[in-house]
Motif scaffolding. Sequence first.
Motif, PDB file in Angstrom:
ATOM      1  N   THR A   1       0.828  -1.217   0.000  1.00 49.04           N
ATOM      2  CA  THR A   1       0.000   0.000   0.000  1.00 49.04           C
ATOM      3  C   THR A   1       0.854   1.255   0.000  1.00 49.04           C
ATOM      4  N   ILE A   2       1.836   1.269   0.873  1.00 56.24           N
ATOM      5  CA  ILE A   2       2.688   2.457   0.979  1.00 56.24           C
ATOM      6  C   ILE A   2       3.427   2.718  -0.321  1.00 56.24           C
ATOM      7  N   ILE A   3       4.037   1.677  -0.872  1.00 57.41           N
ATOM      8  CA  ILE A   3       4.767   1.846  -2.126  1.00 57.41           C
ATOM      9  C   ILE A   3       3.829   2.263  -3.248  1.00 57.41           C
ATOM     10  N   ASP A   4       2.667   1.644  -3.310  1.00 61.70           N
ATOM     11  CA  ASP A   4       1.693   2.028  -4.337  1.00 61.70           C
ATOM     12  C   ASP A   4       1.336   3.505  -4.227  1.00 61.70           C
ATOM     13  N   GLN A   5       1.181   3.934  -2.988  1.00 62.34           N
ATOM     14  CA  GLN A   5       0.843   5.340  -2.744  1.00 62.34           C
ATOM     15  C   GLN A   5       1.911   6.265  -3.315  1.00 62.34           C
ATOM     16  N   GLY A   6       3.164   5.907  -3.079  1.00 66.34           N
ATOM     17  CA  GLY A   6       4.270   6.692  -3.625  1.00 66.34           C
ATOM     18  C   GLY A   6       4.263   6.640  -5.135  1.00 66.34           C
ATOM     19  N   PHE A   7       4.001   5.459  -5.647  1.00 65.79           N
ATOM     20  CA  PHE A   7       3.927   5.257  -7.093  1.00 65.79           C
ATOM     21  C   PHE A   7       2.884   6.179  -7.718  1.00 65.79           C
ATOM     22  N   GLU A   8       1.723   6.202  -7.106  1.00 66.36           N
ATOM     23  CA  GLU A   8       0.646   7.062  -7.602  1.00 66.36           C
ATOM     24  C   GLU A   8       1.069   8.523  -7.618  1.00 66.36           C
ATOM     25  N   HIS A   9       1.711   8.922  -6.542  1.00 69.41           N
ATOM     26  CA  HIS A   9       2.154  10.310  -6.474  1.00 69.41           C
ATOM     27  C   HIS A   9       3.049  10.651  -7.658  1.00 69.41           C
ATOM     28  N   LEU A  10       3.965   9.748  -7.949  1.00 68.39           N
ATOM     29  CA  LEU A  10       4.899   9.979  -9.052  1.00 68.39           C
ATOM     30  C   LEU A  10       4.177  10.061 -10.388  1.00 68.39           C
ATOM     31  N   THR A  11       3.288   9.131 -10.647  1.00 66.08           N
ATOM     32  CA  THR A  11       2.634   9.091 -11.945  1.00 66.08           C
ATOM     33  C   THR A  11       1.642  10.232 -12.099  1.00 66.08           C
ATOM     34  N   GLU A  12       0.940  10.559 -11.031  1.00 62.32           N
ATOM     35  CA  GLU A  12      -0.062  11.625 -11.132  1.00 62.32           C
ATOM     36  C   GLU A  12       0.566  13.002 -11.333  1.00 62.32           C
ATOM     37  N   THR A  13       1.668  13.230 -10.635  1.00 57.94           N
ATOM     38  CA  THR A  13       2.307  14.531 -10.789  1.00 57.94           C
ATOM     39  C   THR A  13       3.367  14.483 -11.874  1.00 57.94           C
ATOM     40  N   ASP A  14       3.438  13.341 -12.569  1.00 59.96           N
ATOM     41  CA  ASP A  14       4.488  13.044 -13.550  1.00 59.96           C
ATOM     42  C   ASP A  14       5.728  13.901 -13.354  1.00 59.96           C
ATOM     43  N   GLU A  15       6.235  13.721 -12.172  1.00 58.44           N
ATOM     44  CA  GLU A  15       7.427  14.472 -11.747  1.00 58.44           C
ATOM     45  C   GLU A  15       8.623  14.046 -12.569  1.00 58.44           C
TER      46      GLU A  15
ATOM     47  N   LEU B   1      12.553  20.190   0.136  1.00 56.78           N
ATOM     48  CA  LEU B   1      11.131  19.894  -0.009  1.00 56.78           C
ATOM     49  C   LEU B   1      10.505  20.698  -1.153  1.00 56.78           C
ATOM     50  N   LYS B   2      10.995  21.909  -1.315  1.00 58.98           N
ATOM     51  CA  LYS B   2      10.450  22.766  -2.372  1.00 58.98           C
ATOM     52  C   LYS B   2      10.908  22.267  -3.739  1.00 58.98           C
ATOM     53  N   ASP B   3      12.184  21.904  -3.826  1.00 57.15           N
ATOM     54  CA  ASP B   3      12.695  21.361  -5.089  1.00 57.15           C
ATOM     55  C   ASP B   3      11.910  20.125  -5.503  1.00 57.15           C
ATOM     56  N   ALA B   4      11.507  19.355  -4.507  1.00 60.56           N
ATOM     57  CA  ALA B   4      10.751  18.133  -4.800  1.00 60.56           C
ATOM     58  C   ALA B   4       9.268  18.437  -4.978  1.00 60.56           C
ATOM     59  N   LYS B   5       8.931  19.706  -4.848  1.00 62.60           N
ATOM     60  CA  LYS B   5       7.545  20.144  -5.041  1.00 62.60           C
ATOM     61  C   LYS B   5       6.575  19.535  -4.039  1.00 62.60           C
ATOM     62  N   LEU B   6       7.087  19.264  -2.858  1.00 58.97           N
ATOM     63  CA  LEU B   6       6.185  18.797  -1.801  1.00 58.97           C
ATOM     64  C   LEU B   6       5.618  19.977  -1.036  1.00 58.97           C
ATOM     65  N   VAL B   7       6.344  21.075  -1.044  1.00 59.54           N
ATOM     66  CA  VAL B   7       5.828  22.292  -0.437  1.00 59.54           C
ATOM     67  C   VAL B   7       5.946  23.438  -1.432  1.00 59.54           C
ATOM     68  N   GLY B   8       5.134  24.449  -1.210  1.00 61.44           N
ATOM     69  CA  GLY B   8       5.219  25.665  -2.000  1.00 61.44           C
ATOM     70  C   GLY B   8       5.595  26.805  -1.080  1.00 61.44           C
ATOM     71  N   CYS B   9       5.737  27.961  -1.637  1.00 62.56           N
ATOM     72  CA  CYS B   9       6.259  29.087  -0.877  1.00 62.56           C
ATOM     73  C   CYS B   9       5.813  30.392  -1.507  1.00 62.56           C
ATOM     74  N   ARG B  10       5.472  31.323  -0.650  1.00 59.63           N
ATOM     75  CA  ARG B  10       5.143  32.652  -1.178  1.00 59.63           C
ATOM     76  C   ARG B  10       5.705  33.724  -0.242  1.00 59.63           C
ATOM     77  N   ARG B  11       5.993  34.889  -0.808  1.00 60.24           N
ATOM     78  CA  ARG B  11       6.506  36.002  -0.025  1.00 60.24           C
ATOM     79  C   ARG B  11       5.357  36.703   0.695  1.00 60.24           C
ATOM     80  N   GLN B  12       5.624  37.138   1.907  1.00 64.55           N
ATOM     81  CA  GLN B  12       4.670  38.001   2.594  1.00 64.55           C
ATOM     82  C   GLN B  12       5.498  38.976   3.423  1.00 64.55           C
ATOM     83  N   GLY B  13       5.625  40.172   2.915  1.00 67.08           N
ATOM     84  CA  GLY B  13       6.512  41.113   3.573  1.00 67.08           C
ATOM     85  C   GLY B  13       7.913  40.567   3.501  1.00 67.08           C
ATOM     86  N   ARG B  14       8.586  40.530   4.627  1.00 65.02           N
ATOM     87  CA  ARG B  14       9.941  39.961   4.557  1.00 65.02           C
ATOM     88  C   ARG B  14       9.983  38.503   4.953  1.00 65.02           C
TER      89      ARG B  14
END
Lengths: 114, 114
Positions: free
Chosen positions: A100-114, B74-87
């Motif tokens: 399940t865990i690996i499949d979940q990661g797999f899905e993430h990769l394919t869906e976001t076609d990173e 995390l940002k490079d891997a696109k797991l998180v995003g980021c935006r500026r707000q003031g400084r």
Amino acid sequence: MAQKHDHSEVIREVVSQLPSDELLCDLGDLFKLFGDTTRIKILYSLFESELCVCAISELLKMEQSAISHQLKILKDAKLVGCRRQGRQNIYFLADDHVRTIIDQGFEHLTETDE
Amino acid sequence: MAQKHDHSEVIREVVSQLPSDELLCDLGDLFKLFGDTTRIKILYSLFESELCVCAISELLKMEQSAISHQLKILKDAKLVGCRRQGRQNIYFLADDHVRTIIDQGFEHLTETDE
DNA sequence: TTAACATATGAATGTTGTATCATATGTATG
DNA sequence: CATACATATGATACAACATTCATATGTTAA
């Protein structure tokens, strides 16, 4: 004196929702197991069939020793089990959660076609 | 000359079912992101609220620099995003898949009470 | 525009972890 | 029981990674 922006409120709330440090460490350790190509390959192979060390070794074209070391890690973590058959050790998935865990990661990769 | 036990058949079949090497590597790399306590903590915190670097730093009682470095990963891997707000730079979860994957691991831990 | 704040980043360091090598252990077979 | 087969394991070497330190960049306010 307070800084320009005081985060103490948000921080207190987030902290209160955070799981224990121990659990967070365990979680990291768990994912660490999946964070290695060799181990991922081993687990994926075991999805298809239980296998002896020798077969995995040939399959992945890696030294028997390297495979044995990784299998030990996976076995210690109880992600795989092992039984003797003659002079071979047959390894198999110990837990369907692994899939399940690996499949979940797999899905993430394919869906976001990173 | 064949060895005592010939695995070539099983091997061929398993190999045919195995995803590409590239995908397996990507999968490993993905899980590697979750395989660090600091990053897990950051992600977990972002489950609750978007946060600036400073807040995360205070929250986890870690140096700002360490947090910045991890946020970059995390940002490079696109797991998180980021935006500026003031400084400040406000970070947030970029993908709900992250939550799913971590929850999955969480379940595994609690169910098998490892 | 100067000072304080907020973050990013490069280099260095220390730690962790993986593969390799050599070898030990265990099992079957002649 | 000696040999070949199958696996495990300790030690070493090396590569990957996280944190720290120092500093650069960017932003706001006085």
